[in-house]
Write an enzyme that holds these catalytic residues in place. Structure first.
Site, mmCIF file in Angstrom:
data_model
loop_
_atom_site.group_PDB
_atom_site.id
_atom_site.type_symbol
_atom_site.label_atom_id
_atom_site.label_comp_id
_atom_site.label_asym_id
_atom_site.label_seq_id
_atom_site.Cartn_x
_atom_site.Cartn_y
_atom_site.Cartn_z
ATOM 1 N N ASP A 14 47.266 42.201 35.530
ATOM 2 C CA ASP A 14 48.433 42.689 36.446
ATOM 3 C C ASP A 14 49.220 41.908 37.483
ATOM 4 O OD1 ASP A 14 47.961 45.658 35.204
ATOM 5 O OD2 ASP A 14 46.982 46.151 37.890
ATOM 6 N N LYS A 76 49.403 49.551 30.833
ATOM 7 C CA LYS A 76 48.558 50.649 31.265
ATOM 8 C C LYS A 76 48.467 52.046 32.578
ATOM 9 C CE LYS A 76 45.496 48.129 34.503
ATOM 10 N NZ LYS A 76 45.928 48.044 35.680
ATOM 11 N N CYS A 109 42.536 47.483 40.846
ATOM 12 C CA CYS A 109 42.652 47.168 40.232
ATOM 13 C C CYS A 109 41.380 46.485 39.111
ATOM 14 C CB CYS A 109 43.578 47.099 38.924
ATOM 15 S SG CYS A 109 45.012 48.820 39.260
#
Length: 180
Positions: A14, A76, A109
């Site tokens: 990310d 995602k 995450c």
């Protein structure tokens, strides 16, 4: 336990345009992740990038996206990359047990992915200088939890030389040049 080039793959989590400006020390983080990716390219370690809800958070930073081949940036919506079928399938197909992990946010995450990688039988290798969060205390707590859960915590320069193993080769010269 030695981290070997032939058993390693990398997961960049990310590192996205709209998320990075609010991350603590983001410029330093970006520089370290780019160093990591340049070194892994020299070492021919497979690299995969995840993007959390790219519709809302934008794409990966262009300089990071350029480090991977086509089809290796996967979107995602789950916090854990392991909960995404396409990402998990790609990690499994690569057939390498050490997953080098970098990215953001360390306490969300990254941490959830690392815990789930451990459950899946992988050895996550988290680079302390290649993860961050909005709040540095959240990052510190996440690193502590990941270490407690069983992840290997190290730093980018240490990892690159561990993967290189020997001095005197062209690979060593390339890695040495990158870290200077």
């Amino acid at each position: 336990m030695r981290i070997l080039n032939a058993s390693a793959q990398c997961l960049v989590i990310d590192m996205q345009e709209r998320l990075l400006p609010v991350i603590h020390d983001s410029n330093k983080l970006i520089d370290k992740v780019l160093l990591l990716l340049a070194g892994l390219k020299v070492l021919q370690v497979p690299i995969l990038i995840s993007e959390q809800y790219p519709k809302g958070l934008g794409p990966s930073l262009e300089s990071i996206a350029r480090c991977v081949e086509a089809g290796k940036i996967l979107p995602k919506i789950s916090f854990s990359c392991v909960d995404d079928e396409a990402i998990l399938s790609t990690l499994v197909q690569t057939n390498r047990c050490h997953v080098i992990v970098c990215g953001v946010e360390a306490h969300v995450c990254v941490q959830q992915t690392v815990v789930d990688l451990l459950v899946q039988g992988y050895t996550p290798v988290v680079l302390a200088d290649c993860v961050s969060s909005r709040n540095p205390e959240d990052c510190s707590a996440a690193l502590e939890r990941m270490r407690h859960e069983g992840a290997v915590i190290t730093r980018v320069e240490s990892l690159l030389f561990e993967l290189t193993r020997y001095a005197g080769s062209q690979t060593f010269k390339s890695i040495s040049h990158l870290v200077k």
